[in-house]
Design an enzyme around this catalytic site. Structure first.
Site, PDB file in Angstrom:
ATOM      1  CD  GLU B 194       5.847  -5.807 -16.909  1.00 33.38           C
ATOM      2  OE1 GLU B 194       6.470  -4.963 -17.559  1.00 33.38           O
ATOM      3  OE2 GLU B 194       4.932  -5.519 -16.130  1.00 33.38           O
ATOM      4  CG  ASN B 278       3.486  -3.645 -13.177  1.00 34.96           C
ATOM      5  OD1 ASN B 278       4.006  -2.989 -14.063  1.00 34.96           O
ATOM      6  ND2 ASN B 278       4.030  -4.767 -12.715  1.00 34.96           N
ATOM      7  CG  ASP B 320       0.317  -5.028 -15.984  1.00 33.81           C
ATOM      8  OD1 ASP B 320       1.188  -4.468 -15.303  1.00 33.81           O
ATOM      9  OD2 ASP B 320       0.338  -5.038 -17.224  1.00 33.81           O
TER      10      ASP B 320
END
Lengths: 592, 592
Positions: B194, B278, B320
């Site tokens: 992230e 991801n 994701d």
């Protein structure tokens, strides 16, 4: 299962003292052995339960029934309450109050209340950010926040009914004690003896929070609640404005005598009892005089706060022997005569059996290897001091027993009417102590002493003992490596329960101290056990596990071990706990 | 008690792959059912124990034997190890490692190691500050700190042998995974998907910490470890530098594909397996292309990191659906033929049974109500997408199943060779998802999506299921109110264990899913159970209880519930946990 509590006199007394419905409700509830509605089980603070499903024979089969995490990691003192199949307790800071529904599997949360306190208040808590419990009355749960706010919650919903600010944390005023509720009066004390706080006790209206009265521990009689009905037993305690005249200058204004311990109540005499803490600074040379009314047991009227008698145990304290320990109210035969007694295991190392009507000392014997005094003079009520152990400014007085932590601190004792013995979790700690000059600034520590604490004779730091308060003699003891800093519970099964700082929850035979069972809770215990009957008819035992408090602050506050005198002397004695026990916040509930 | 582990082929394989003494030691130890020396029990990651003292008949009598507090309150993933009568585990941040001496009453601390990490690293942990466990080999305990440091400790003393910095938290690089040790190679991944981290896996020397190799998830073949021995099964995965050419511009440099999941190893094939996460930003429109090698299962050589094959499950991810979930290595008969399979329950909702020699998809069926794809094309290996559920920038695509959390996240499944079933803790979560443009700044979140998560069809947020991986069919399920976010254990007693986010630790009948026993731990469970034989010859079951992780961060991080899309969409689905379960950090150990 609804039998009378032990001490029939007390129960009768409660009935005689018939007040409003709310008082009657609390009286009825505390007589019910299935419930546990006061921190000390009953107004007398006996921590004795009539329940007897768990016995010396079957306690070996005790198992964990369920557990609950408090969501906190600081020290957990006190015991949960169980009222109407709901368990209530309050955590260490931030003082979350939980209500758990015992009627459902796993006892899920019924409600929780998390106060919104300024976290900086933690900086003026002398000895970890503990809390000793909630009080119940008339459908309300009342508790004290660390930031000196008293809060009443609806016991059904957790909604705030009222809250009252009792003190100012910016001046070092905090609260860690559980309230005592008598009729419509919520009685609370104050902490901050290490910040020059002037101690007081307050009565607030149960329904509105309105302040009914406040009495101070120092100052003129008018502010101390001393009036025409004040009849102390000893001459030493007689005279006008002793709360001023036994001090030098205006030192009484920062005179300590804080009121952070346990409160008990005798409904027949209609008097409540508590003790006051150390005088202002710990440096005795800075405050010549007896420093009244620090270190004093008080008997007061719950409606007005007015004093009936007082007894100062440690005049002109030079050791931090706070007098706040619990006063257990039982009737005992002393020298062939039944007396209404109050039994108090003081930090100064003496176990006092007083006449609770008059404040007369009936028995006062050391319950550990005391060396600062040879005994208590029954004529004057004063200790017979050993001059070698009186501490001074600028000199390190060594090997004083007990240490400032006392042979007992907050950990409350229990009394069984079956064995007629008191069960006392004790410390075995001695110290070196040197007074140092200190100047007062509001909200800044006002300690004035360098203290180093260490285990006393024998090398063990604690023991759990049984005590005969009619003769002042120890009956048996179970030694512990660490101080026995958690409270006691004794039951009609003749089983006594307590926890240790290294994480064991133990059951002993009340008659001989034999260890019958133990369980590893995974963190140190400084809380007090309680017992109740669940909706399934089974007897449960509950204990909060979370090391901390003054002794355990090395762990809970993750203190550096570099300075052995840090944490008011605790680091030297308890630094080793850090490698034995982690912090925790857990409730364990046991059953057969 | 020293029997071969299940899957005789694996054990034989281990012996054939004879390496240095250290490898032999780990091989011997993992074959011993009395011990638990790898996070997943064995290299195959079956989380199956040959122990059978605890059975479907007697598990109802399981009791808490002892407990231990971790001293922390954040989420506890992973399972303890037991090696040579010592239990080892690592906590959430600050990643304290404990060694408990099982030979002594109450399992006291043998040693503890508390790293000194910069607390600000917690700010770049996407989803609570968890850690999934320690690894053991050759007298060493190896673990990863959140600050991306790998540390080797002496298993006897806890002394640091070496430590190596794998990444830079200031760029968002952290580590939460447990290492895998093969012979003298410590294999570790990296977290930070992230934060635009470019994922990699590193091999370090077990004795010195020296870096032996590092291979990236994106970039040119030379950096990805793709060479002449790379033989993927599908054409889609063939071609030069796909880790660059399947991206737009230099987006691969912040291409994600982080490697924070579980690692397994086949000694016979001498390949280790793991999945990548991801691709860079969650906004698919910002990175056209397949985004290789995100969302990919890898088979690599442990000595060099060199890739043997790869299989990308979710090309050009728009949801994701990290591919990091565990790959369990068992040999199974598929369509009448024994195959060396790898079974993987992907976040994208499909359960894959691959040939672990080649990467061929043998079975790929949804294990929950998937709607973003109709299935997996066996010819191409690609999902057959439902265009309506492909998310876009600037449009809110609603009711996508599974949610970003997948039908399963970190919680590892187990496999029993007795029932030939997989036991899978699952989520039942769907979501709304909208891509938003985001620009990259090192160390700052690079998410680019607004997500709202909620329970899927049926309204329950999770279930524990049994799965036949030879046919791709669910055999039974046990529904849970919350996601089943903790791992599974299955034993030769045909009992399967797992914990729930609302604090129940449960035992089911492995054959039919019948609930046989449950215990209330008092906080949510997201860890994985393990079992061992104590010095007393008794079988014990251990579980860490401490809610947290992505799903439980609402509780462990005390998040505000005001924004339902906060915590990457978790708040909407899991906000209610805050009023059900407090934070905790406890180890519970059970026995009959």
């Amino acid at each position: 299962m609804r039998r009378m509590i032990s001490g029939g006199l007390i129960a009768v007394g409660l009935l005689l003292a018939a007040g409003p419905a709310t008082a009657q409700d609390l009286v009825r509830l505390q007589q019910d052995p299935n419930q546990w509605v006061l921190p000390g089980k009953n107004y007398a603070g006996t921590r004795y339960s009539e329940l007897n499903q768990i016995t010396t024979q079957n306690v070996k089969d005790l198992k964990v029934a369920w557990t609950f995490s408090t969501g906190t990691l600081n020290g957990l003192e006190g015991a949960p309450l169980v009222v109407n199949n709901t368990m209530y307790f309050v955590t260490s800071f931030p003082n979350i109050v939980y209500a758990l529904d015992l009627t459902k599997p796993g006892a899920p949360i019924k409600w929780m209340y998390k106060p919104n306190q300024d976290p900086t208040v933690q900086g003026v808590a002398c000895c970890d950010v503990v809390n000793r419990g909630v009080a119940y009355a008339d459908g309300k749960i009342v508790f004290n926040q660390l930031d000196a706010t008293t809060v009443a919650l609806d016991a059904q919903t957790g909604k705030v009914i009222w809250q009252v600010k009792q003190g100012d944390p910016k001046r070092g005023e905090t609260i860690t004690a559980a309230p005592l509720i008598v009729r419509n009066v919520v009685i609370t004390g104050i902490s901050g003896g290490e910040f020059g706080v002037r101690g007081f006790v307050t009565g607030n209206d149960l329904n509105t929070g309105r302040q009914l009265w406040r009495v101070y521990s120092t100052g003129p009689d008018s502010e101390v609640g001393i009036g025409p009905n004040f009849k102390p037993f000893y001459d030493d305690h007689k005279g006008k404005d002793l709360g001023v005249t036994t001090w030098t200058g205006d030192e009484w204004k920062r005179g300590g005598g804080t009121t952070w311990g346990w409160y008990t109540y005798d409904p027949e005499l209609d008097l409540f009892y508590y003790g006051t803490g150390n005088p202002g600074t710990w440096n005795p040379d800075q405050r010549p005089g007896d420093n009244k009314w620090s270190m004093t047991i008080w008997a007061r009227d719950p409606d007005t706060g007015e004093a009936r008698w007082a007894y100062q145990m440690t005049p002109h304290d030079a050791w931090d022997y706070d007098g706040v320990n619990e006063n257990i109210l039982v009737d005992q035969e002393i020298n062939g005569r039944m007396r209404k007694t109050l039994v108090h295991f003081d930090r100064n190392g003496f176990a006092y059996t007083l006449d609770r009507e008059t404040g007369e000392v009936l028995v006062a014997e050391p319950y550990g290897p005391v060396n600062w005094a040879k005994g208590i003079d029954k004529k004057t009520g004063r200790p017979i001091e050993n001059p070698e152990k009186r501490t001074k400014q600028g000199a390190n007085t060594t090997n004083i027993c007990p240490s400032a932590m006392g042979f007992k601190d907050q950990q409350p004792a229990a009394y069984s009417p079956r064995t007629k013995l008191f069960y006392v979790p004790t410390n075995n700690l001695c110290m070196d102590y040197e007074g140092v000059e200190v100047s007062y600034t509001a909200g800044v520590p006002y300690v004035g002493a360098i203290v180093k604490t260490y285990p006393g004779p024998g090398g063990h730091a604690g023991a759990f003992i049984a005590w005969d308060a009619t003769t002042g003699k120890k009956v048996w003891e179970n030694r512990e490596k660490w101080a026995a800093w958690g409270g006691a519970l004794v039951t009609a099964g003749d089983v006594v329960f307590y926890g240790t700082m290294d994480g064991w929850f133990k059951a002993l035979d009340a008659k001989n101290g034999q260890e019958l069972w133990k369980f590893r809770t995974g963190s140190g215990i400084i809380g007090a056990p309680m017992t109740y009957i669940g909706p399934d008819g089974k007897q449960y035992i509950a204990i909060l596990a979370g090391v901390g408090g003054w002794a355990g602050a090395t762990v809970s506050q993750d203190l550096s071990l570099d300075d052995p005198t840090a944490a008011l002397g605790a680091v030297n004695a308890f630094g080793g706990l850090k490698s034995e026990i982690p912090r925790s916040g857990m409730l364990f509930v046991f059953s057969l």
